[in-house]
Scaffold this active site. Sequence first.
Site, PDB file in Angstrom:
ATOM      1  N   GLU A 295       7.381  29.607 114.708  1.00  0.00           N
ATOM      2  CA  GLU A 295       5.969  29.380 114.993  1.00  0.00           C
ATOM      3  C   GLU A 295       5.497  28.128 114.250  1.00  0.00           C
ATOM      4  O   GLU A 295       5.912  27.877 113.126  1.00  0.00           O
ATOM      5  CB  GLU A 295       5.166  30.600 114.521  1.00  0.00           C
ATOM      6  CG  GLU A 295       3.667  30.473 114.679  1.00  0.00           C
ATOM      7  CD  GLU A 295       2.924  31.570 113.926  1.00  0.00           C
ATOM      8  OE1 GLU A 295       1.812  31.912 114.361  1.00  0.00           O
ATOM      9  OE2 GLU A 295       3.450  32.078 112.903  1.00  0.00           O
ATOM     10  N   LYS A 359       0.543  33.942 122.255  1.00  0.00           N
ATOM     11  CA  LYS A 359       0.386  35.103 121.386  1.00  0.00           C
ATOM     12  C   LYS A 359      -0.750  35.988 121.887  1.00  0.00           C
ATOM     13  O   LYS A 359      -1.863  35.524 122.130  1.00  0.00           O
ATOM     14  CB  LYS A 359       0.105  34.625 119.960  1.00  0.00           C
ATOM     15  CG  LYS A 359       0.080  35.708 118.909  1.00  0.00           C
ATOM     16  CD  LYS A 359      -0.113  35.091 117.526  1.00  0.00           C
ATOM     17  CE  LYS A 359      -0.021  36.120 116.420  1.00  0.00           C
ATOM     18  NZ  LYS A 359      -0.188  35.497 115.077  1.00  0.00           N
ATOM     19  N   CYS A 416       4.912  36.017 114.897  1.00  0.00           N
ATOM     20  CA  CYS A 416       4.397  36.290 113.557  1.00  0.00           C
ATOM     21  C   CYS A 416       3.918  37.725 113.397  1.00  0.00           C
ATOM     22  O   CYS A 416       4.681  38.676 113.541  1.00  0.00           O
ATOM     23  CB  CYS A 416       3.307  35.272 113.215  1.00  0.00           C
ATOM     24  SG  CYS A 416       2.921  35.194 111.450  1.00  0.00           S
TER      25      CYS A 416
END
Length: 544
Positions: A295, A359, A416
């Site tokens: 990321e 995301k 994440c």
Amino acid sequence: MSATVASAAPTAPDSVRSRVPSRALTLLIAVVGGLLTDTAFPQRSWWPLAFVGVALLVVALQRDSARWNALVAWVWGLAFFLPHIWWANAAVGVIPWAALSIAEAGIVAAGAAVWTWARRASWLRGRRLVPGVVFALIWVVTEQLRQVWPFGGFPWGRLAFSQTDGPLLPFAAIAGAPAVSFVTALGGFWTGVVVIALVGRIRTTPRTHTQGGRRTVAGALAGIVALLAVGLLIPTPTTAESGSLRLGAVQGNVSEPGLGAFANAREVLNNHVSGTIELSERIGPEALDLVLWPENATDINPREDADAAELLDEAATAIGTPLLLGTDSYGLDADGERARFNDMVLWQPGEGAVFSYSKQIPAAFAEYIPIRDIARMFSPAVDLVRTDIAPGTEIAVVPVEIPRLERTVEVATVICFEVAYDAVIREAIQGGAEVLFVPTNNASFGYTAESEQQLAMSQLRAVEHGRATVQISTVGVSGVIAADGTVLERTELFTPDAMTAELPLRTTLTVADRLGDWPIIVGTVLAAAAFALGVATGRVRRGR
């Protein structure tokens, strides 16, 4: 009449009631329990101490006041969360760290109040081991609440994530993180029963310490052993079912820890380009099927910046394989407002971006700022997020053409903090993903335990879904994880590094994937029923 009222208390017989610690000692026990529970998590990973920490909470919750027990559990929660998420202080400061800890502890306190009411039910009176099932159900439901509320939830600190080095981890293949948390809380409750009984034996004479007390201790210990034994018997297969994926993962590193780490975005991009070229020189071109970057590997969007695109092509051409990398983009959200998206982009050499995943669960107060005007009163760091990240709408699956296998391989790519949320990963696996990637950026958290806590979550997800897993971070800790949760290779913090692995591709859905949300739905219904019975029958008993 007074004797009848006294017997309604869940601490039940007077011989037990006399052993309840003083209020000051109770709060001290709660503090010690919270601190010990944190040591079960990375970096220490002393997994048996999760049992001990929960046991001390059980010892501290012997009084029959829901308000008092809520206070006790809140103190326990503070003692746990303040050290557990210390990394939040390192990233955004004291006030946000303290506020988050207070809020999370408050949800634990609410669970303790519910437990106090539930255990008053007539069918639980006089029992010592069965109430542990109700306690564990309420614990799991409380964790589920923390996963979704408020502001999208914050699942950090679930008991399941403390057991990745212990024999209870395979329960994840049956019902995911809720199952592991359940058996851990149950084992902790039974440990608490043993502690209460042993302390009572010390304080009473052998004549008053009954045979029933010894049977209770024996039953609790047998139950704990049974949980551990069952965990060891649950199969966690790791063999390939549909070939293998030859993967490279590059940890480019940054020049300094902290929020300023990405001030020079081009430097971070150059680090990952250099790391990829160095990897190609070490293993040769076209030795891999895919190279994974973390990321925020480039905060310069190569789909709009020609120089960044040229650098990506240079790296992809050198290694002779596509890159899957983290960047961002700007566009319109579902309401038509300008927003930013946190993307993983599949970059083909000579072609550019051919696919991207956005995301789905941006981190509240980090990637987007709810109630911004109020939040600014507590920390000026909120204004570092100038444009809120909006949630993506597609599942976390990226299709990658693998010429060597003559087919497309679906890879799950959760970004994440998404690794902490159950549904995001399960949807990707149910959507056909054969391997799991967790690209992340841990630079803001310095040398704290955050990255290793996240690696433990990746270990649990590997077992839960029966998929080989790779966590790749800008700065570490990165790791290659087998489908049984074993960490095969890992990197250290704030070092440039690269890993290669041949990952077995698997298609079988675990029991956890097939059951989906049903375990937590059933658990929530049962916990609510236990609470309702406690309220109803507890009040009737007290009214007599």
